[in-house]
Write a protein that holds these residues in place. Structure first.
Motif, PDB file in Angstrom:
ATOM      1  N   ALA A 175      37.680  48.372  45.166  1.00 43.20           N
ATOM      2  CA  ALA A 175      38.016  47.920  46.519  1.00 43.20           C
ATOM      3  C   ALA A 175      39.471  47.448  46.596  1.00 43.20           C
ATOM      4  O   ALA A 175      40.179  47.733  47.572  1.00 43.20           O
ATOM      5  N   ILE A 176      39.943  46.752  45.551  1.00 46.70           N
ATOM      6  CA  ILE A 176      41.328  46.265  45.536  1.00 46.70           C
ATOM      7  C   ILE A 176      42.304  47.442  45.471  1.00 46.70           C
ATOM      8  O   ILE A 176      43.335  47.456  46.151  1.00 46.70           O
ATOM      9  N   VAL A 177      41.986  48.433  44.628  1.00 45.37           N
ATOM     10  CA  VAL A 177      42.849  49.618  44.521  1.00 45.37           C
ATOM     11  C   VAL A 177      42.911  50.344  45.867  1.00 45.37           C
ATOM     12  O   VAL A 177      43.998  50.743  46.332  1.00 45.37           O
ATOM     13  N   LEU A 178      41.778  50.511  46.507  1.00 45.94           N
ATOM     14  CA  LEU A 178      41.743  51.167  47.813  1.00 45.94           C
ATOM     15  C   LEU A 178      42.523  50.377  48.844  1.00 45.94           C
ATOM     16  O   LEU A 178      43.260  50.963  49.670  1.00 45.94           O
ATOM     17  N   TRP A 179      42.404  49.072  48.812  1.00 46.77           N
ATOM     18  CA  TRP A 179      43.155  48.186  49.704  1.00 46.77           C
ATOM     19  C   TRP A 179      44.653  48.418  49.533  1.00 46.77           C
ATOM     20  O   TRP A 179      45.386  48.593  50.512  1.00 46.77           O
ATOM     21  N   GLN A 180      45.111  48.422  48.280  1.00 44.90           N
ATOM     22  CA  GLN A 180      46.533  48.603  48.000  1.00 44.90           C
ATOM     23  C   GLN A 180      47.008  49.971  48.492  1.00 44.90           C
ATOM     24  O   GLN A 180      48.076  50.091  49.108  1.00 44.90           O
ATOM     25  N   VAL A 181      46.227  51.001  48.246  1.00 50.34           N
ATOM     26  CA  VAL A 181      46.599  52.354  48.659  1.00 50.34           C
ATOM     27  C   VAL A 181      46.711  52.446  50.176  1.00 50.34           C
ATOM     28  O   VAL A 181      47.667  53.020  50.723  1.00 50.34           O
ATOM     29  N   LEU A 182      45.759  51.890  50.884  1.00 47.56           N
ATOM     30  CA  LEU A 182      45.760  51.963  52.346  1.00 47.56           C
ATOM     31  C   LEU A 182      46.923  51.194  52.955  1.00 47.56           C
ATOM     32  O   LEU A 182      47.562  51.659  53.909  1.00 47.56           O
ATOM     33  N   VAL A 183      47.222  50.020  52.396  1.00 46.46           N
ATOM     34  CA  VAL A 183      48.338  49.219  52.921  1.00 46.46           C
ATOM     35  C   VAL A 183      49.654  49.964  52.748  1.00 46.46           C
ATOM     36  O   VAL A 183      50.501  49.991  53.659  1.00 46.46           O
ATOM     37  N   VAL A 184      49.843  50.571  51.580  1.00 49.36           N
ATOM     38  CA  VAL A 184      51.082  51.314  51.323  1.00 49.36           C
ATOM     39  C   VAL A 184      51.129  52.598  52.152  1.00 49.36           C
ATOM     40  O   VAL A 184      52.160  52.938  52.754  1.00 49.36           O
ATOM     41  N   ALA A 185      50.027  53.311  52.206  1.00 49.12           N
ATOM     42  CA  ALA A 185      50.002  54.601  52.903  1.00 49.12           C
ATOM     43  C   ALA A 185      50.255  54.456  54.399  1.00 49.12           C
ATOM     44  O   ALA A 185      50.966  55.270  55.003  1.00 49.12           O
ATOM     45  N   PHE A 186      49.715  53.416  55.000  1.00 53.53           N
ATOM     46  CA  PHE A 186      49.858  53.216  56.442  1.00 53.53           C
ATOM     47  C   PHE A 186      50.917  52.178  56.804  1.00 53.53           C
ATOM     48  O   PHE A 186      51.064  51.816  57.974  1.00 53.53           O
ATOM     49  N   ASP A 187      51.659  51.730  55.790  1.00 50.21           N
ATOM     50  CA  ASP A 187      52.752  50.767  56.001  1.00 50.21           C
ATOM     51  C   ASP A 187      52.285  49.566  56.837  1.00 50.21           C
ATOM     52  O   ASP A 187      52.893  49.177  57.836  1.00 50.21           O
ATOM     53  N   VAL A 188      51.177  48.972  56.411  1.00 51.07           N
ATOM     54  CA  VAL A 188      50.612  47.818  57.117  1.00 51.07           C
ATOM     55  C   VAL A 188      51.498  46.600  56.868  1.00 51.07           C
ATOM     56  O   VAL A 188      51.844  46.289  55.732  1.00 51.07           O
ATOM     57  N   LYS A 189      51.859  45.898  57.940  1.00 55.55           N
ATOM     58  CA  LYS A 189      52.751  44.742  57.822  1.00 55.55           C
ATOM     59  C   LYS A 189      52.004  43.536  57.251  1.00 55.55           C
ATOM     60  O   LYS A 189      50.807  43.364  57.497  1.00 55.55           O
ATOM     61  N   PRO A 190      52.732  42.680  56.528  1.00 58.50           N
ATOM     62  CA  PRO A 190      52.080  41.520  55.893  1.00 58.50           C
ATOM     63  C   PRO A 190      51.408  40.580  56.882  1.00 58.50           C
ATOM     64  O   PRO A 190      50.417  39.919  56.524  1.00 58.50           O
ATOM     65  N   PHE A 191      51.920  40.489  58.118  1.00 57.12           N
ATOM     66  CA  PHE A 191      51.292  39.566  59.062  1.00 57.12           C
ATOM     67  C   PHE A 191      49.926  40.070  59.536  1.00 57.12           C
ATOM     68  O   PHE A 191      49.135  39.307  60.089  1.00 57.12           O
ATOM     69  N   LEU A 192      49.663  41.362  59.278  1.00 57.15           N
ATOM     70  CA  LEU A 192      48.335  41.909  59.554  1.00 57.15           C
ATOM     71  C   LEU A 192      47.448  41.779  58.308  1.00 57.15           C
ATOM     72  O   LEU A 192      46.470  41.038  58.318  1.00 57.15           O
TER      73      LEU A 192
END
Length: 255
Positions: A20-37
């Protein structure tokens, strides 16, 4: 065989959490999710390392309140359950009270306790945790006290045992597994309750205040690092009580 089952029990949730953590990291990087989200796990880990001393200090403050609340709620729940088991009238009188305590929101209790005992002491937070723990401790203990076989009660009466002797030698030992289950449930509730109570005032320490302060200052990654600290604190509480329960069960089965 037993060791393999234990290993699977431990490894399965660890593997799922890691995935789950690996998937979280991949999704945040892939979709350029901002830290405030949603910050990335690597960002949270970095903030956790940078603020480790503050997280430890806040965890100790919250953990102490949770521990005191856990002890107060557990002892009170056990004693009241023993008395209620002996007095049917009291048990019937307590039913609506326990039901009311079970549904009272923590967000309503915290401000009331602060106004009663003062916002500059930790008493309100500890009592909020104690109230949350009382309900599962009372219900589990009462249930355990009533699981004794009738033949065992008859045997105690045949030996002219007093009510105190019956409680001490028969009812209470038989209720121990149920008490430990209630303690395991209450340990998590104590941490959650103490944490939430910190959002509504009191001394400026603890994980709850650190989370709100960091979020208010737009330090969202740091706020998530404190959330991670809260998760670890809750895991410690739950792990200790679960280990205590397992030790007791092994000891009883061995004897």
């Amino acid at each position: 065989m037993k060791a393999g089952a234990t290993a699977r029990t431990i490894l399965a949730p660890v593997a799922l959490g890691a995935a789950a953590i690996v998937l979280w990291q991949v999704l945040v990087v892939a979709f350029d999710v901002k830290p405030f989200l949603v910050p990335s796990p690597l960002g949270i880990a970095g903030a956790f390392g940078d603020t480790a001393s503050g997280i430890v200090s806040a965890s100790l403050a919250t953990g102490l309140n949770a521990l005191i609340g856990l002890l107060i709620g557990a002892v009170t729940g056990i004693l009241v359950a023993i008395i209620a088991n002996a007095l049917v009238v009291l048990d019937q009188m307590l039913v609506p009270l326990v039901a009311a305590l079970a549904v009272i929101p923590i967000v309503a209790l915290a401000p009331i306790f602060y106004s009663m005992f003062g916002a500059n002491v930790e008493t309100g937070r500890q009592l909020v945790a104690a109230v949350a723990v009382f309900v599962p401790m009372y219900l589990n203990t009462l249930h355990g006290l009533r699981q004794v076989e009738p033949v065992h009660r008859d045997l105690m009466r045949a030996y002219a045992a007093t009510p105190e002797q019956t409680n001490r030698m028969l009812l209470v030992p038989g209720a121990v597994p149920y008490v430990l289950t209630g303690l395991k449930i209450g340990s998590s509730l104590a941490v959650i309750s103490a944490l939430i109570a910190e959002y509504f005032g009191g001394p400026a320490k603890g994980l709850g205040r650190a989370i709100t302060s960091s979020a208010a200052g737009s330090n969202y990654t740091v706020a998530w690092a404190y959330v991670l600290g809260a998760v670890l604190l809750g895991t410690v509480f739950y792990g200790v009580t679960a280990a205590l329960e397992n030790f007791s069960l092994r000891h009883r089965s061995g004897s």
